[in-house]
Design a protein around this motif. Sequence first.
Motif, PDB file in Angstrom:
ATOM      1  N   GLY A 109       0.829  -1.221   0.000  1.00 44.94           N
ATOM      2  CA  GLY A 109       0.000   0.000   0.000  1.00 44.94           C
ATOM      3  C   GLY A 109       0.848   1.249   0.000  1.00 44.94           C
ATOM      4  N   ALA A 110       0.289   2.287  -0.651  1.00 43.05           N
ATOM      5  CA  ALA A 110       0.992   3.574  -0.699  1.00 43.05           C
ATOM      6  C   ALA A 110       1.217   4.128   0.707  1.00 43.05           C
ATOM      7  N   THR A 111       0.285   3.857   1.607  1.00 44.75           N
ATOM      8  CA  THR A 111       0.395   4.383   2.982  1.00 44.75           C
ATOM      9  C   THR A 111       1.706   3.949   3.627  1.00 44.75           C
ATOM     10  N   GLU A 112       2.076   2.685   3.401  1.00 40.97           N
ATOM     11  CA  GLU A 112       3.320   2.191   4.011  1.00 40.97           C
ATOM     12  C   GLU A 112       4.527   2.889   3.401  1.00 40.97           C
ATOM     13  N   HIS A 183      -5.282  15.292  -6.782  1.00 38.37           N
ATOM     14  CA  HIS A 183      -5.327  15.603  -5.356  1.00 38.37           C
ATOM     15  C   HIS A 183      -6.580  15.107  -4.643  1.00 38.37           C
ATOM     16  N   ASN A 184      -6.340  14.383  -3.576  1.00 38.88           N
ATOM     17  CA  ASN A 184      -7.403  13.972  -2.661  1.00 38.88           C
ATOM     18  C   ASN A 184      -7.396  14.956  -1.494  1.00 38.88           C
ATOM     19  N   PRO A 185      -8.455  15.683  -1.199  1.00 43.02           N
ATOM     20  CA  PRO A 185      -9.841  15.459  -1.613  1.00 43.02           C
ATOM     21  C   PRO A 185     -10.363  16.373  -2.725  1.00 43.02           C
ATOM     22  N   SER A 211       6.070  12.622  -3.657  1.00 41.56           N
ATOM     23  CA  SER A 211       5.005  12.872  -4.627  1.00 41.56           C
ATOM     24  C   SER A 211       4.004  11.717  -4.577  1.00 41.56           C
ATOM     25  N   ASP A 212       2.846  12.001  -4.015  1.00 43.55           N
ATOM     26  CA  ASP A 212       1.798  10.994  -3.864  1.00 43.55           C
ATOM     27  C   ASP A 212       0.964  11.018  -5.142  1.00 43.55           C
ATOM     28  N   GLU A 213       1.154   9.969  -5.975  1.00 42.61           N
ATOM     29  CA  GLU A 213       0.527   9.945  -7.301  1.00 42.61           C
ATOM     30  C   GLU A 213      -0.419   8.754  -7.434  1.00 42.61           C
ATOM     31  N   VAL A 214      -1.081   8.402  -6.331  1.00 42.96           N
ATOM     32  CA  VAL A 214      -1.889   7.177  -6.364  1.00 42.96           C
ATOM     33  C   VAL A 214      -3.049   7.253  -7.369  1.00 42.96           C
ATOM     34  N   TYR A 215      -3.476   8.469  -7.706  1.00 46.16           N
ATOM     35  CA  TYR A 215      -4.587   8.594  -8.684  1.00 46.16           C
ATOM     36  C   TYR A 215      -4.072   8.945 -10.081  1.00 46.16           C
ATOM     37  N   GLU A 216      -2.848   8.524 -10.396  1.00 46.64           N
ATOM     38  CA  GLU A 216      -2.204   8.982 -11.639  1.00 46.64           C
ATOM     39  C   GLU A 216      -3.027   8.734 -12.907  1.00 46.64           C
ATOM     40  N   PHE A 242       2.809   5.148  -5.725  1.00 51.07           N
ATOM     41  CA  PHE A 242       1.647   4.737  -6.527  1.00 51.07           C
ATOM     42  C   PHE A 242       0.909   3.598  -5.813  1.00 51.07           C
ATOM     43  N   SER A 243      -0.338   3.368  -6.228  1.00 52.52           N
ATOM     44  CA  SER A 243      -1.127   2.306  -5.585  1.00 52.52           C
ATOM     45  C   SER A 243      -1.904   1.508  -6.629  1.00 52.52           C
ATOM     46  N   PHE A 244      -1.734   0.184  -6.620  1.00 59.87           N
ATOM     47  CA  PHE A 244      -2.555  -0.652  -7.501  1.00 59.87           C
ATOM     48  C   PHE A 244      -4.013  -0.659  -7.041  1.00 59.87           C
ATOM     49  N   GLY A 245      -4.231  -0.296  -5.785  1.00 59.94           N
ATOM     50  CA  GLY A 245      -5.603  -0.260  -5.262  1.00 59.94           C
ATOM     51  C   GLY A 245      -6.492   0.627  -6.101  1.00 59.94           C
ATOM     52  N   LYS A 246      -5.942   1.763  -6.552  1.00 58.07           N
ATOM     53  CA  LYS A 246      -6.741   2.735  -7.322  1.00 58.07           C
ATOM     54  C   LYS A 246      -6.849   2.317  -8.780  1.00 58.07           C
ATOM     55  N   THR A 247      -5.726   1.843  -9.332  1.00 60.84           N
ATOM     56  CA  THR A 247      -5.725   1.590 -10.773  1.00 60.84           C
ATOM     57  C   THR A 247      -6.430   0.292 -11.137  1.00 60.84           C
ATOM     58  N   TRP A 253      -6.481  -4.849  -1.560  1.00 62.89           N
ATOM     59  CA  TRP A 253      -5.259  -5.633  -1.780  1.00 62.89           C
ATOM     60  C   TRP A 253      -4.033  -4.942  -1.184  1.00 62.89           C
ATOM     61  N   LYS A 254      -4.175  -3.651  -0.907  1.00 59.18           N
ATOM     62  CA  LYS A 254      -3.100  -2.899  -0.269  1.00 59.18           C
ATOM     63  C   LYS A 254      -1.734  -3.215  -0.888  1.00 59.18           C
ATOM     64  N   THR A 255      -1.621  -2.939  -2.166  1.00 60.92           N
ATOM     65  CA  THR A 255      -0.336  -3.146  -2.843  1.00 60.92           C
ATOM     66  C   THR A 255      -0.047  -1.947  -3.738  1.00 60.92           C
TER      67      THR A 255
HETATM   68  N1  PMP Z   1      -2.603   8.730  -0.834  1.00 63.30           N
HETATM   69  C1  PMP Z   1      -3.826   9.183  -1.135  1.00 63.30           C
HETATM   70  C2  PMP Z   1      -3.976  10.582  -1.631  1.00 63.30           C
HETATM   71  C3  PMP Z   1      -4.930   8.373  -0.975  1.00 63.30           C
HETATM   72  O1  PMP Z   1      -6.149   8.825  -1.257  1.00 63.30           O
HETATM   73  C4  PMP Z   1      -4.743   7.065  -0.498  1.00 63.30           C
HETATM   74  C5  PMP Z   1      -5.935   6.201  -0.233  1.00 63.30           C
HETATM   75  N2  PMP Z   1      -6.498   5.576  -0.793  1.00 63.30           N
HETATM   76  C6  PMP Z   1      -3.456   6.610  -0.220  1.00 63.30           C
HETATM   77  C7  PMP Z   1      -2.410   7.488  -0.383  1.00 63.30           C
HETATM   78  C8  PMP Z   1      -3.187   5.249   0.319  1.00 63.30           C
HETATM   79  O2  PMP Z   1      -3.220   4.247  -0.643  1.00 63.30           O
HETATM   80  P1  PMP Z   1      -3.091   2.706  -0.242  1.00 63.30           P
HETATM   81  O3  PMP Z   1      -4.470   2.210   0.015  1.00 63.30           O
HETATM   82  O4  PMP Z   1      -2.429   2.051  -1.403  1.00 63.30           O
HETATM   83  O5  PMP Z   1      -2.256   2.645   1.002  1.00 63.30           O
END
Ligand code: PMP
Length: 396
Positions: A109-112, A183-185, A211-216, A242-247, A253-255
């Motif tokens: 997960g991107a969080t980690e 950008h979230n939110p 650079s948090d690009e999880v929504y790339e 990046f996060s596979f969770g979003k794509t 799956w937190k990867t």
């Molecule tokens: N960064 C942002 C901006 C998010 O919205 C999220 C959440 N979904 C994350 C990071 C964390 O992603 P992940 O679930 O892969 O840890």
Amino acid sequence: MWLKLSAPEKREASGLEIDSKLPNTGTTIFTVMSALANKHGAINLSQGFPDYNPPSELLEAACSALSEGHNQYAPMAGLIDLRLQVGALTKLRHHYDADPETEITIVPGATEAIFCAIQACVNHGEEVIVFDPAYDCYEPSVTLAGGKTIHLPLQLPNFHIDWQQLADSITPATRMIIINSPHNPTGSVLNQQDLERLADIVRDTRIIILSDEVYEYLVYDGQVHHSVLSHAELRERSYAIFSFGKTLHATGWKTGYCIAPPALSRELRKIHQYVCFVAVTPIQRGLADYLAHHWGQLNLLSGFYQQKRDLFCQGLNQSRFKLIPSAGTYFQLADYGEISDMGDLKFSRWLTTEVGVAAIPLSPFYAEKNNNTLVRFCFAKQDATLQEALIKLCQI
Ligand code: PMP
Ligand code: GLN
């Protein structure tokens, strides 16, 4: 005679009282609102997750990985086949040939990765600049590293960065700047000019960019995503996450993965190996096999989500909510100022319990108290779910 101790006194006397490292942190607003939505049977447009499954080919690949015996530890930095797939995608999208051995790390997960990158770089007393409204996991990680979070406001009406204000906020203690695009939110996105401004500001400093690009992939209206990886100067000092969770519609799956120069990746991995050691093996195997054959599917995401955004916005335009344009992510901000003068936390609770649609209030994304009347809706839902929610929202 013994004096009776109260429960907190007993804990204190026993030495088990914890001097909290995060005294001001509660349970995340996403957890709180999803729980409230579940309790009241509300349509959950709060926490960001799809109500549909990942692609069937991906599910089959992950199931095969389990049954074919990919059930033991992967290498600490991730399965090499998945790192190779990530490398190929990165080259195609961002024109950067990242080295899978030294620059790409698969993470749970991107969080980690965000946590590890911050722990790796930020020392006691150093400053980290974030832009409010900011995603919730940045500041606690900075606090745990002993750093200080400096909050700068994104500028209305479209939540852009005031680059001059950023330049003026740099001090000798500034160690990191965290950017998040899309950008979230708010759904705002950075363009090439923004990256140039950022590069100008950090040139000749020791500032590292996270650079948090999880929504790339989730950018709309013909725009493209501008990654720090596509900027030769910025990528030399950046962790791109990046996060596979979003794509792949698989948040559970937190990867995800982190791309950073070898020296930065080395320090991130030192922490990653003791936070979790590795990401989950069969999920990595499934992702690698899926991407090898179906990577082209990712290019369809933008159209897929733009249709959902448009459906949701067209419906909400018939309501008393006012929309703030969303250029990316799967979130849509809406102003309820004409509907109610409640604070946003109260309004979101009311919306969930009385109207039957859950949303996320914006104030938890701000360090300073503010009086905005904005809530965030997640439109990563089946069209039928969105339509059902719209009927309720338009009746207010
Ligand atoms: N960064 C942002 C901006 C998010 O919205 C999220 C959440 N979904 C994350 C990071 C964390 O992603 P992940 O679930 O892969 O840890
Ligand atoms: N990123 C998701 C959101 O913004 C939530 C993830 C989480 O619950 N930690 O809604």
